[in-house]
Scaffold this active site. Structure first.
Site, PDB file in Angstrom:
ATOM      1  N   TYR A 234      30.242  39.186  41.907  1.00 37.73           N
ATOM      2  CA  TYR A 234      31.656  39.571  42.057  1.00 37.73           C
ATOM      3  C   TYR A 234      32.048  39.618  43.524  1.00 37.73           C
ATOM      4  O   TYR A 234      33.023  38.987  43.953  1.00 37.73           O
ATOM      5  CB  TYR A 234      31.915  40.935  41.392  1.00 37.73           C
ATOM      6  CG  TYR A 234      33.206  41.585  41.858  1.00 37.73           C
ATOM      7  CD1 TYR A 234      34.440  41.047  41.522  1.00 37.73           C
ATOM      8  CD2 TYR A 234      33.186  42.727  42.681  1.00 37.73           C
ATOM      9  CE1 TYR A 234      35.631  41.626  41.974  1.00 37.73           C
ATOM     10  CE2 TYR A 234      34.351  43.307  43.132  1.00 37.73           C
ATOM     11  CZ  TYR A 234      35.575  42.750  42.779  1.00 37.73           C
ATOM     12  OH  TYR A 234      36.743  43.322  43.233  1.00 37.73           O
TER      13      TYR A 234
ATOM     14  N   THR B  15      38.574  43.396  48.334  1.00 30.01           N
ATOM     15  CA  THR B  15      37.808  44.627  48.121  1.00 30.01           C
ATOM     16  C   THR B  15      36.916  44.946  49.318  1.00 30.01           C
ATOM     17  O   THR B  15      36.498  44.033  50.043  1.00 30.01           O
ATOM     18  CB  THR B  15      36.934  44.449  46.859  1.00 30.01           C
ATOM     19  OG1 THR B  15      36.001  45.525  46.782  1.00 30.01           O
ATOM     20  CG2 THR B  15      36.128  43.141  46.894  1.00 30.01           C
ATOM     21  N   ASP B  16      36.586  46.215  49.469  1.00 32.80           N
ATOM     22  CA  ASP B  16      35.634  46.600  50.527  1.00 32.80           C
ATOM     23  C   ASP B  16      34.230  46.090  50.232  1.00 32.80           C
ATOM     24  O   ASP B  16      33.361  46.082  51.119  1.00 32.80           O
ATOM     25  CB  ASP B  16      35.629  48.126  50.728  1.00 32.80           C
ATOM     26  CG  ASP B  16      35.271  48.931  49.488  1.00 32.80           C
ATOM     27  OD1 ASP B  16      35.008  48.332  48.423  1.00 32.80           O
ATOM     28  OD2 ASP B  16      35.251  50.178  49.588  1.00 32.80           O
ATOM     29  N   GLU B  17      33.980  45.658  48.979  1.00 32.51           N
ATOM     30  CA  GLU B  17      32.633  45.222  48.614  1.00 32.51           C
ATOM     31  C   GLU B  17      32.205  43.949  49.334  1.00 32.51           C
ATOM     32  O   GLU B  17      31.022  43.600  49.331  1.00 32.51           O
ATOM     33  CB  GLU B  17      32.533  45.021  47.102  1.00 32.51           C
ATOM     34  CG  GLU B  17      32.756  46.308  46.358  1.00 32.51           C
ATOM     35  CD  GLU B  17      32.443  46.204  44.881  1.00 32.51           C
ATOM     36  OE1 GLU B  17      31.704  45.286  44.488  1.00 32.51           O
ATOM     37  OE2 GLU B  17      32.942  47.045  44.127  1.00 32.51           O
TER      38      GLU B  17
ATOM     39  N   LYS C 257      34.608  37.269  45.762  1.00 34.32           N
ATOM     40  CA  LYS C 257      35.783  37.806  46.479  1.00 34.32           C
ATOM     41  C   LYS C 257      35.681  37.465  47.971  1.00 34.32           C
ATOM     42  O   LYS C 257      36.682  37.117  48.607  1.00 34.32           O
ATOM     43  CB  LYS C 257      35.875  39.328  46.301  1.00 34.32           C
ATOM     44  CG  LYS C 257      36.219  39.792  44.899  1.00 34.32           C
ATOM     45  CD  LYS C 257      37.603  39.372  44.415  1.00 34.32           C
ATOM     46  CE  LYS C 257      38.725  40.043  45.168  1.00 34.32           C
ATOM     47  NZ  LYS C 257      40.050  39.743  44.553  1.00 34.32           N
TER      48      LYS C 257
HETATM   49  P1  NAD Z   1      41.542  44.119  36.315  1.00 28.19           P
HETATM   50  O1  NAD Z   1      40.305  43.487  35.813  1.00 28.19           O
HETATM   51  O2  NAD Z   1      42.006  45.391  35.720  1.00 28.19           O
HETATM   52  O3  NAD Z   1      42.755  43.081  36.200  1.00 28.19           O
HETATM   53  C1  NAD Z   1      42.616  41.727  36.519  1.00 28.19           C
HETATM   54  C2  NAD Z   1      43.773  40.971  35.878  1.00 28.19           C
HETATM   55  O4  NAD Z   1      43.652  39.580  36.251  1.00 28.19           O
HETATM   56  C3  NAD Z   1      43.783  41.021  34.351  1.00 28.19           C
HETATM   57  O5  NAD Z   1      45.075  41.300  33.882  1.00 28.19           O
HETATM   58  C4  NAD Z   1      43.341  39.625  33.941  1.00 28.19           C
HETATM   59  O6  NAD Z   1      43.894  39.184  32.705  1.00 28.19           O
HETATM   60  C5  NAD Z   1      43.894  38.799  35.093  1.00 28.19           C
HETATM   61  N1  NAD Z   1      43.209  37.501  35.204  1.00 28.19           N
HETATM   62  C6  NAD Z   1      41.877  37.254  35.112  1.00 28.19           C
HETATM   63  N2  NAD Z   1      41.658  35.923  35.224  1.00 28.19           N
HETATM   64  C7  NAD Z   1      42.866  35.340  35.430  1.00 28.19           C
HETATM   65  C8  NAD Z   1      43.298  34.007  35.635  1.00 28.19           C
HETATM   66  N3  NAD Z   1      42.415  32.977  35.653  1.00 28.19           N
HETATM   67  N4  NAD Z   1      44.608  33.768  35.816  1.00 28.19           N
HETATM   68  C9  NAD Z   1      45.511  34.785  35.793  1.00 28.19           C
HETATM   69  N5  NAD Z   1      45.163  36.063  35.577  1.00 28.19           N
HETATM   70  C10 NAD Z   1      43.855  36.341  35.405  1.00 28.19           C
HETATM   71  O7  NAD Z   1      41.329  44.266  37.889  1.00 28.19           O
HETATM   72  P2  NAD Z   1      41.881  45.364  38.907  1.00 28.19           P
HETATM   73  O8  NAD Z   1      40.917  46.473  38.986  1.00 28.19           O
HETATM   74  O9  NAD Z   1      43.313  45.616  38.609  1.00 28.19           O
HETATM   75  O10 NAD Z   1      41.755  44.541  40.274  1.00 28.19           O
HETATM   76  C11 NAD Z   1      42.847  43.742  40.721  1.00 28.19           C
HETATM   77  C12 NAD Z   1      42.473  43.128  42.057  1.00 28.19           C
HETATM   78  O11 NAD Z   1      42.168  44.156  42.993  1.00 28.19           O
HETATM   79  C13 NAD Z   1      41.237  42.225  42.021  1.00 28.19           C
HETATM   80  O12 NAD Z   1      41.473  41.130  42.870  1.00 28.19           O
HETATM   81  C14 NAD Z   1      40.122  43.108  42.567  1.00 28.19           C
HETATM   82  O13 NAD Z   1      39.134  42.334  43.196  1.00 28.19           O
HETATM   83  C15 NAD Z   1      40.889  43.946  43.573  1.00 28.19           C
HETATM   84  N6  NAD Z   1      40.348  45.280  43.874  1.00 28.19           N
HETATM   85  C16 NAD Z   1      40.091  46.168  42.877  1.00 28.19           C
HETATM   86  C17 NAD Z   1      39.645  47.446  43.190  1.00 28.19           C
HETATM   87  C18 NAD Z   1      39.382  48.482  42.116  1.00 28.19           C
HETATM   88  O14 NAD Z   1      38.916  49.573  42.429  1.00 28.19           O
HETATM   89  N7  NAD Z   1      39.672  48.217  40.858  1.00 28.19           N
HETATM   90  C19 NAD Z   1      39.431  47.801  44.522  1.00 28.19           C
HETATM   91  C20 NAD Z   1      39.693  46.853  45.530  1.00 28.19           C
HETATM   92  C21 NAD Z   1      40.164  45.602  45.189  1.00 28.19           C
HETATM   93  O1  TDX Z   2      29.110  54.085  33.370  1.00 29.19           O
HETATM   94  C1  TDX Z   2      29.031  53.953  34.594  1.00 29.19           C
HETATM   95  N1  TDX Z   2      28.206  54.793  35.297  1.00 29.19           N
HETATM   96  C2  TDX Z   2      28.051  54.717  36.649  1.00 29.19           C
HETATM   97  O2  TDX Z   2      27.290  55.512  37.225  1.00 29.19           O
HETATM   98  C3  TDX Z   2      29.769  52.950  35.329  1.00 29.19           C
HETATM   99  C4  TDX Z   2      30.686  52.002  34.597  1.00 29.19           C
HETATM  100  C5  TDX Z   2      29.620  52.901  36.696  1.00 29.19           C
HETATM  101  N2  TDX Z   2      28.786  53.747  37.343  1.00 29.19           N
HETATM  102  C6  TDX Z   2      28.693  53.714  38.815  1.00 29.19           C
HETATM  103  C7  TDX Z   2      28.540  52.351  39.455  1.00 29.19           C
HETATM  104  C8  TDX Z   2      29.259  52.533  40.784  1.00 29.19           C
HETATM  105  O3  TDX Z   2      28.388  53.133  41.735  1.00 29.19           O
HETATM  106  O4  TDX Z   2      29.958  54.202  39.287  1.00 29.19           O
HETATM  107  C9  TDX Z   2      30.382  53.515  40.465  1.00 29.19           C
HETATM  108  C10 TDX Z   2      31.732  52.844  40.215  1.00 29.19           C
HETATM  109  O5  TDX Z   2      31.495  51.793  39.288  1.00 29.19           O
HETATM  110  P1  TDX Z   2      32.664  50.771  38.852  1.00 29.19           P
HETATM  111  O6  TDX Z   2      33.794  51.528  38.283  1.00 29.19           O
HETATM  112  O7  TDX Z   2      32.046  49.683  38.036  1.00 29.19           O
HETATM  113  O8  TDX Z   2      33.178  50.248  40.281  1.00 29.19           O
HETATM  114  P2  TDX Z   2      32.474  49.433  41.474  1.00 29.19           P
HETATM  115  O9  TDX Z   2      31.319  48.635  41.018  1.00 29.19           O
HETATM  116  O10 TDX Z   2      32.277  50.407  42.594  1.00 29.19           O
HETATM  117  O11 TDX Z   2      33.664  48.400  41.838  1.00 29.19           O
HETATM  118  C11 TDX Z   2      35.043  48.831  41.801  1.00 29.19           C
HETATM  119  O12 TDX Z   2      35.537  49.058  43.108  1.00 29.19           O
HETATM  120  C12 TDX Z   2      35.673  47.948  43.947  1.00 29.19           C
HETATM  121  C13 TDX Z   2      35.909  47.781  41.112  1.00 29.19           C
HETATM  122  O13 TDX Z   2      35.416  47.542  39.799  1.00 29.19           O
HETATM  123  C14 TDX Z   2      35.955  46.510  41.910  1.00 29.19           C
HETATM  124  O14 TDX Z   2      36.843  45.576  41.299  1.00 29.19           O
HETATM  125  C15 TDX Z   2      36.450  46.831  43.295  1.00 29.19           C
HETATM  126  O15 TDX Z   2      36.400  45.679  44.096  1.00 29.19           O
END
Ligand code: NAD
Ligand code: TDX
Length: 332
Positions: A148, A121-123, A152
């Site tokens: 988190y 992630t960019d975080e 990562k």
């Molecule tokens: P998500 O929470 O929707 O999915 C995560 C999945 O991992 C789930 O299906 C969960 O059951 C599985 N999991 C959790 N613990 C596990 C374990 N011990 N063994 C096997 N499986 C397990 O997450 P997402 O949003 O799909 O993110 C997927 C990946 O992408 C993560 O690594 C996250 O850091 C990265 N990422 C997410 C975003 C975003 O915006 N959502 C952005 C950048 C990077």
């Molecule tokens: O109800 C809400 N109201 C609100 O203002 C929620 C759930 C979030 N927010 C804000 C928090 C953040 O500034 O919105 C923004 C996005 O929040 P999230 O969806 O929780 O995402 P963020 O914390 O930015 O992280 C996401 O992007 C990077 C993913 O969850 C991560 O897994 C990924 O690495």
């Protein structure tokens, strides 16, 4: 890639990746997923039995991971605890899954000389000021803020060390905020859409001036495939689609697209340590690997995402009540 092992493939991005691979390539896919609260088996229904299977288990289970890695050509590692708010309540789980899980996988790919792509992630870079003209690049210093993002970042550093010390064949990508179908209702965009569908008002943390750099999940996944095929081993690629918007603007756009007054949202308690702004410079990925996003119109992608949640209530309804109860307990 003939046979892919996809960890976390029942979650948001992983399940969309599995569908993307089955639709766009000839590879077979095995998903390894612990099926935590974040997984949804409904995301994987209807996939071709000859090319797809789901294995329930943890990336922390060394014997299971070793056995699966031995039987696949490449691994794409999505599995993680992914929600920042949860990481403030249960950090230990994030340390275990995100760090120990990645370590377990690294030991297996090291032993079997298997190609690995690690999803991050960019975080890991921390946050930027609103008026900072720079964006994150692969050279930006790691500076994570939350349990988190720190977990990562730790996982990324393990991957880099295993490449250098043991010659592991790995690449890393750090992507910005994804949106699209099959995202858990705890996350910002699906939460607001489903709140409106349930007749309630969206919930903005704090001032809502925080900026996120939005990318459609299919664009993230086409970039991952590009890196798997053409990326240089040991390199890190940043994935983003120039989608910076503040949270208030996104909520107002969701309200407008759903036919509601654009000021009908509430300010709720802010997230402790809330990162202000993320912004990705994806020049390396675009210029070295020739990748381009397809979803360059956020409004259109968001409208399609709203339609998806409207048309797939049975997918999200089972998670909604417990998610909102947990937020309500924190004044969010
Ligand atoms: P998500 O929470 O929707 O999915 C995560 C999945 O991992 C789930 O299906 C969960 O059951 C599985 N999991 C959790 N613990 C596990 C374990 N011990 N063994 C096997 N499986 C397990 O997450 P997402 O949003 O799909 O993110 C997927 C990946 O992408 C993560 O690594 C996250 O850091 C990265 N990422 C997410 C975003 C975003 O915006 N959502 C952005 C950048 C990077
Ligand atoms: O109800 C809400 N109201 C609100 O203002 C929620 C759930 C979030 N927010 C804000 C928090 C953040 O500034 O919105 C923004 C996005 O929040 P999230 O969806 O929780 O995402 P963020 O914390 O930015 O992280 C996401 O992007 C990077 C993913 O969850 C991560 O897994 C990924 O690495």
């Amino acid at each position: 890639m003939h046979s892919l092992l996809v960890t976390g493939g029942a979650g948001f991005i992983g399940s969309n990746f599995v569908r993307w691979v089955l639709d766009n390539t000839n590879s077979t896919v095995t998903v390894l997923d612990a099926m935590t609260y974040a997984a949804n088996e409904a995301s994987l229904v209807g996939l071709p039995e000859k090319r797809f299977q789901l294995v329930r288990g943890s990336v922390c289970d060394a014997d299971l991971v070793d056995d699966l890695v031995a039987r696949h050509d490449a691994v794409v590692h999505f599995a993680a605890e992914s929600h920042n708010d949860n990481s403030l309540d249960t950090p230990g789980l994030f340390i275990k899954t995100n760090i120990i899980g990645t370590f377990t996988l690294l030991q297996a790919v090291r032993k079997h000389h298997t190609r690995l792509h690690h999803i991050s992630t960019d975080e890991v870079y921390g946050d930027l000021e609103l008026d900072d003209p720079t964006r994150f690049t692969p050279e930006t210093r790691y500076n994570p803020s939350s349990p988190y993002s720190a977990a990562k970042a730790s996982a990324d550093l393990l991957v880099r060390a295993w490449v250098r010390s043991f010659g592991v064949q790995a690449t890393i990508s750090n992507c910005s905020n994804n949106y699209g179908p099959r995202q858990h209702v705890e996350k910002f965009i699906p939460r607001q859409i489903t709140e409106i569908l349930d007749g309630r008002r969206p919930k903005l943390y704090g001032s809502g001036l925080n900026v996120r750099d939005w990318i459609h999940v299919d664009d993230h996944n086409s970039a991952v495939w590009t890196i798997l095929e053409r990326g240089t081993i040991g390199e890190t690629y940043l994935i983003g689609a120039d989608g910076e918007l503040d949270n208030r603007t996104v909520i107002e756009l969701i309200l407008e697209l759903m036919g509601q007054p654009t000021d009908s949202y509430d300010h709720v308690n802010d997230r402790p340590g809330h990162d202000l702004r993320y912004a990705i410079d994806a020049t390396k990925l675009r210029e070295e690997l020739g990748w381009q996003p397809e979803y360059t119109n956020f409004r259109g992608g968001l409208a399609a995402t709203i339609d998806w949640y409207r048309n797939n209530e049975s997918w999200w309804r089972p998670q909604k009540e417990a998610t909102e109860a947990a937020y309500a307990a924190k004044g969010q």
